[in-house]
Design a protein around this motif. Sequence first.
Motif, short mmCIF file in Angstrom:
data_model
loop_
_atom_site.label_atom_id
_atom_site.label_comp_id
_atom_site.label_asym_id
_atom_site.label_seq_id
_atom_site.Cartn_x
_atom_site.Cartn_y
_atom_site.Cartn_z
N MET A 1 0.84 -1.19 0.00
CA MET A 1 0.00 0.00 0.00
C MET A 1 0.88 1.24 0.00
SD MET A 1 -3.02 1.33 0.10
CE MET A 1 -3.63 2.97 0.41
N TYR A 47 8.72 -9.31 -5.88
CA TYR A 47 7.79 -10.33 -5.35
C TYR A 47 8.42 -11.71 -5.20
CZ TYR A 47 4.39 -6.71 -6.20
OH TYR A 47 3.72 -5.52 -6.18
N ARG A 52 14.43 -11.39 2.16
CA ARG A 52 13.54 -10.30 2.58
C ARG A 52 14.21 -8.93 2.55
NH1 ARG A 52 10.41 -11.40 8.01
NH2 ARG A 52 9.07 -12.77 6.79
N LYS A 53 15.47 -8.89 3.01
CA LYS A 53 16.17 -7.59 3.02
C LYS A 53 16.30 -7.02 1.61
CE LYS A 53 19.29 -8.14 6.94
NZ LYS A 53 20.69 -8.45 7.25
N ALA A 55 14.38 -7.87 -1.03
CA ALA A 55 13.03 -7.52 -1.51
C ALA A 55 12.62 -6.16 -0.94
CB ALA A 55 12.03 -8.60 -1.10
N GLY A 56 13.02 -5.91 0.32
CA GLY A 56 12.73 -4.61 0.94
C GLY A 56 13.48 -3.49 0.26
N LEU A 57 14.74 -3.77 -0.11
CA LEU A 57 15.55 -2.76 -0.82
C LEU A 57 14.93 -2.42 -2.17
CD1 LEU A 57 18.25 -1.13 -0.83
CD2 LEU A 57 19.28 -3.09 -2.01
N ASP A 60 11.94 -0.18 -1.50
CA ASP A 60 12.25 1.19 -1.10
C ASP A 60 12.86 2.00 -2.24
OD1 ASP A 60 11.23 0.68 1.40
OD2 ASP A 60 13.17 0.21 2.30
N VAL B 23 -8.74 6.47 2.92
CA VAL B 23 -8.54 6.54 1.46
C VAL B 23 -9.85 6.92 0.76
CG1 VAL B 23 -8.10 5.13 -0.61
CG2 VAL B 23 -6.57 4.95 1.36
N ARG B 49 -6.36 5.80 12.58
CA ARG B 49 -5.30 5.20 11.78
C ARG B 49 -3.92 5.55 12.35
NH1 ARG B 49 -2.54 4.17 6.79
NH2 ARG B 49 -1.17 5.93 6.45
N TRP B 76 13.03 -2.27 9.99
CA TRP B 76 12.21 -2.02 8.80
C TRP B 76 12.42 -3.09 7.73
CZ3 TRP B 76 8.22 0.35 6.79
CH2 TRP B 76 8.17 0.66 5.43
N SER B 77 13.69 -3.38 7.43
CA SER B 77 13.98 -4.30 6.32
C SER B 77 13.73 -5.76 6.70
CB SER B 77 15.42 -4.13 5.85
OG SER B 77 16.31 -4.42 6.90
N MET B 78 13.49 -6.04 7.99
CA MET B 78 13.25 -7.42 8.40
C MET B 78 11.77 -7.74 8.56
SD MET B 78 16.04 -8.65 8.11
CE MET B 78 15.47 -10.30 8.51
N GLN B 79 10.90 -6.73 8.46
CA GLN B 79 9.46 -6.95 8.57
C GLN B 79 8.98 -7.84 7.43
OE1 GLN B 79 8.95 -5.95 11.81
NE2 GLN B 79 6.92 -5.60 10.99
N PRO B 80 7.95 -8.66 7.70
CA PRO B 80 7.41 -9.47 6.59
C PRO B 80 6.90 -8.57 5.48
CG PRO B 80 6.30 -9.96 8.68
CD PRO B 80 7.21 -8.82 8.93
N LEU B 81 7.00 -9.05 4.25
CA LEU B 81 6.47 -8.29 3.11
C LEU B 81 5.04 -8.75 2.84
CD1 LEU B 81 9.83 -8.35 1.27
CD2 LEU B 81 8.58 -6.26 1.83
N TRP B 83 3.23 -9.62 0.45
CA TRP B 83 2.87 -10.68 -0.49
C TRP B 83 3.35 -12.05 -0.02
CZ3 TRP B 83 6.12 -6.58 -1.62
CH2 TRP B 83 7.47 -6.88 -1.70
N GLU B 84 3.99 -12.09 1.16
CA GLU B 84 4.52 -13.37 1.65
C GLU B 84 3.40 -14.30 2.14
OE1 GLU B 84 7.50 -12.78 4.64
OE2 GLU B 84 8.73 -11.55 3.33
#
Lengths: 202, 88
Positions: A1, A47, A52-53, A55-57, A60, B23, B49, B76-81, B83-84
């Motif tokens: 989102m 995707y 994960r790191k 995919a996060g990069l 961002d 939204v 929110r 931040w970079s370790m959070q689940p994404l 679409w997982e």
Amino acid sequence: MWNYERRLQYPINITRPNAKIAQVIMSQYGGPDGEISASMRYLSQRYSMPYRKVAGLLTDIGTEELAHMEMIATIVRQLTKGLSAEELEAAGFAPYYIDHTAGIWPQAAGGIPFNACEFQVKGDAITDLVEDMAAEQKARTTYDNILRLVKDPEVCDPIRFLRMREIVHFQRFGEGLRLVQEELDSRNFYACNPEFDPGCGK
Amino acid sequence: MMMNQMNQQQLLHWIDMVSFAVVDMTEYLDTHPHDEKALEYFNHYEDLRRSALRAYGEKYGPLTIDTAYPEKHWTWSMQPLPWEGGNC
């Protein structure tokens, strides 16, 4: 989102319209190494990226590229706003004007429309990251080419900012590639595709 | 249910609901900028929110960069994404 911020990443205020340079800068909107390509490349590759790191990069940086798209569109808009049809024609802008008036449409400097074939999603972590690094350098080269043609400091300043971001992202993707390689067999990083065969290569 | 009684799944679902209200109202208000009821509705859900995102960030890790609150580590970079699958 996503959420939108009603501001540019870097300020742009061009006071001297110039359709001639708009025509070439437009390439960084919808051209082969433009910002739409960049954003769609990273946001599509992420995707299936198994780390994960990384995919996060991709998320961002792909998000920042959306802001760069907006910056290029702003530059083109400010360079063409308020010009008459005669002025646009005199600047060589007539072919674009005929189809798009003074709207913003993604095409390369030579008029070739934006096309998803400008980028690739191979579904292979190393392959995709190597493409991403090359893409950042190709965009940097394009910005260098633009800077050789453009003399107006109001245009050069944001272009220089965008050029610097290409260099930073090249570095970040290099680090992403290293993170992926650390998960693989150092004797042969290319022995398999960890994005399709999880856990292979270790 | 109060926000502080929610588990992670419930809090995320709550964020999805109040964020959708924000939204939807944003788009409505773009074309009805003087609708007082809509403004009130927007402010209510925007407030919910914001506090829900803050609570989630503090408890389970950040969903937005403004609620990342990094201290010793960059979570931040370790959070689940999203679409997982699983808890997103």
